[in-house]
Design a protein around this motif. Structure first.
Motif, PDB file in Angstrom:
ATOM      1  N   THR A   1       0.847  -1.194   0.000  1.00 57.51           N
ATOM      2  CA  THR A   1       0.000   0.000   0.000  1.00 57.51           C
ATOM      3  C   THR A   1       0.883   1.245   0.000  1.00 57.51           C
ATOM      4  N   TYR A   2       0.271   2.332  -0.479  1.00 55.06           N
ATOM      5  CA  TYR A   2       1.003   3.597  -0.583  1.00 55.06           C
ATOM      6  C   TYR A   2       0.162   4.698   0.050  1.00 55.06           C
ATOM      7  N   PRO A   3       0.791   5.594   0.808  1.00 53.94           N
ATOM      8  CA  PRO A   3       0.027   6.690   1.419  1.00 53.94           C
ATOM      9  C   PRO A   3      -0.417   7.702   0.357  1.00 53.94           C
ATOM     10  N   THR A   4      -1.679   8.113   0.449  1.00 50.81           N
ATOM     11  CA  THR A   4      -2.207   9.117  -0.474  1.00 50.81           C
ATOM     12  C   THR A   4      -2.822  10.253   0.314  1.00 50.81           C
ATOM     13  N   GLY A   5      -2.865  11.404  -0.301  1.00 49.74           N
ATOM     14  CA  GLY A   5      -3.413  12.571   0.382  1.00 49.74           C
ATOM     15  C   GLY A   5      -4.920  12.628   0.377  1.00 49.74           C
ATOM     16  N   TRP A   6      -5.586  11.704  -0.296  1.00 48.06           N
ATOM     17  CA  TRP A   6      -7.057  11.748  -0.363  1.00 48.06           C
ATOM     18  C   TRP A   6      -7.734  10.480   0.161  1.00 48.06           C
ATOM     19  N   GLY A   7      -7.013   9.343   0.189  1.00 43.52           N
ATOM     20  CA  GLY A   7      -7.668   8.103   0.624  1.00 43.52           C
ATOM     21  C   GLY A   7      -6.884   7.303   1.618  1.00 43.52           C
ATOM     22  N   GLY A   8      -5.848   7.904   2.213  1.00 43.68           N
ATOM     23  CA  GLY A   8      -5.034   7.160   3.160  1.00 43.68           C
ATOM     24  C   GLY A   8      -4.188   6.115   2.466  1.00 43.68           C
ATOM     25  N   GLU A   9      -3.956   4.985   3.134  1.00 43.47           N
ATOM     26  CA  GLU A   9      -3.154   3.910   2.567  1.00 43.47           C
ATOM     27  C   GLU A   9      -3.984   3.159   1.540  1.00 43.47           C
ATOM     28  N   LEU A  10      -3.503   3.138   0.292  1.00 47.60           N
ATOM     29  CA  LEU A  10      -4.225   2.463  -0.788  1.00 47.60           C
ATOM     30  C   LEU A  10      -3.277   1.568  -1.566  1.00 47.60           C
ATOM     31  N   ALA A  11      -3.793   0.421  -1.973  1.00 44.99           N
ATOM     32  CA  ALA A  11      -3.041  -0.428  -2.889  1.00 44.99           C
ATOM     33  C   ALA A  11      -3.027   0.223  -4.265  1.00 44.99           C
ATOM     34  N   PHE A  12      -2.058  -0.166  -5.077  1.00 41.74           N
ATOM     35  CA  PHE A  12      -1.966   0.480  -6.386  1.00 41.74           C
ATOM     36  C   PHE A  12      -3.212   0.197  -7.222  1.00 41.74           C
ATOM     37  N   ALA A  13      -3.801  -0.977  -7.069  1.00 41.88           N
ATOM     38  CA  ALA A  13      -5.016  -1.300  -7.826  1.00 41.88           C
ATOM     39  C   ALA A  13      -6.132  -0.314  -7.487  1.00 41.88           C
TER      40      ALA A  13
END
Length: 296
Positions: free
Chosen positions: A20-32
């Motif tokens: 998973t990767y941290p994002t500024g809009w959805g928190g930790e998200l998998a690339f898919a």
């Protein structure tokens, strides 16, 4: 001892199966998940740039692949990005502008038939002509045939003059100067001829060429704006009818026909860009409409 081991084991957590990767809009998200949210928004935006068909999913996949490679090296890349910024980040590396530039180099037969009403079969074979050469050619179905005829006529005219001056070295030197890039003074001096005699032959040859090639006297071309100003309004109204439900396109037509500045009539920067694109498309339609008019 056993208690200590159990405590250590309880603190051991297995590696996550999906990175998973941290994002500024959805928190930790998998690339898919990132691709599922970013992909449709990206496709919608690049469609407005003029992409169509298979180029859209190809560009989306290219952009997402480059984003994934970047995330592998920089997992925190999207940590402070909102969704819109991420979409534009992907668009910036998807290569869609290169595809658009390539598309602008060609006019597809389907588009020509749909946009202008021209029978594409009639103009389907024209060698390596440019768009202007096609319309100026006498045989519009094969403009290269016109150029071949012109070349043959030029060669015949020059051969006829050369035969006329076959026994006159002054005339042959004058013909050589006229039909090549040779420097006149150096050529005359090299043959030790009087300059006045050579220039007199030059005048005679030019007049002879005008007679032999009288059919190729250039005729001034009238552009669509001149014909509109001259009262030929029907082709213009046909183009107006095509854009009657698009206000910014009508603004573009108005600025084209009156030579008005776009910035004087459109305040919004985004609308000015749209009007500019409409001006390019409308110009092509006007050229096609007036080329089909009877007085062309």
């Amino acid at each position: 001892m056993t208690t200590s081991r159990n405590k250590i084991r309880s603190q051991i957590k297995p590696f996550p199966k999906v990175t998973t990767y941290p994002t500024g809009w959805g928190g930790e998200l998998a690339f898919a998940a990132i691709a599922e949210q970013v992909g449709p928004l990206m496709a919608k935006k690049i469609t407005r740039f003029g992409l169509f068909g298979q180029d859209i999913p190809d560009s989306v996949q290219t952009g997402l692949m480059k984003l994934w490679l970047k995330l592998v090296d920089e997992p925190g890349l999207l940590a402070h990005d909102d969704q819109t910024r991420t979409v534009w980040r992907v668009i910036g590396v998807c290569g869609c502008t290169t595809i658009i530039d390539k598309q602008k180099r060609y006019d597809f037969f389907v588009d020509i038939a749909a946009n202008t009403g021209i029978d594409t079969d009639e103009y389907g074979v024209h060698g390596d002509d440019t768009r202007v050469q096609i319309w100026d050619a006498r045989e519009r179905w094969a403009g290269f045939a016109t150029r071949t005829d012109v070349q043959i006529d030029l060669e015949r005219a020059i051969v006829a003059i050369a035969e006329r001056y076959a026994d006159d070295i002054t005339g042959l030197v004058a013909l050589y100067i006229l039909t090549t890039d040779a420097k006149p003074l150096q050529t005359v001096d090299a043959h030790n001829l009087p300059q006045s005699s050579v220039y007199a032959r030059l005048d005679q040859i030019r007049e002879r060429l005008r007679t032999l090639l009288a059919d190729y006297k250039p005729t001034p071309r009238r552009i669509w704006r001149e014909r509109l100003d001259g009262g030929e309004i029907v082709p213009f109204l046909e183009v107006v009818a095509h854009y009657e439900d698009r206000l910014l396109a009508l603004v573009a037509l108005y600025t084209l026909s009156t030579r008005a500045k776009v910035r004087h009539y459109v305040a919004c920067e985004n609308d000015r860009r749209i009007v500019t694109r409409y001006r390019r498309a409308a110009t092509k339609r006007l050229e096609a409409a007036y080329r089909q008019a009877a007085s062309f």
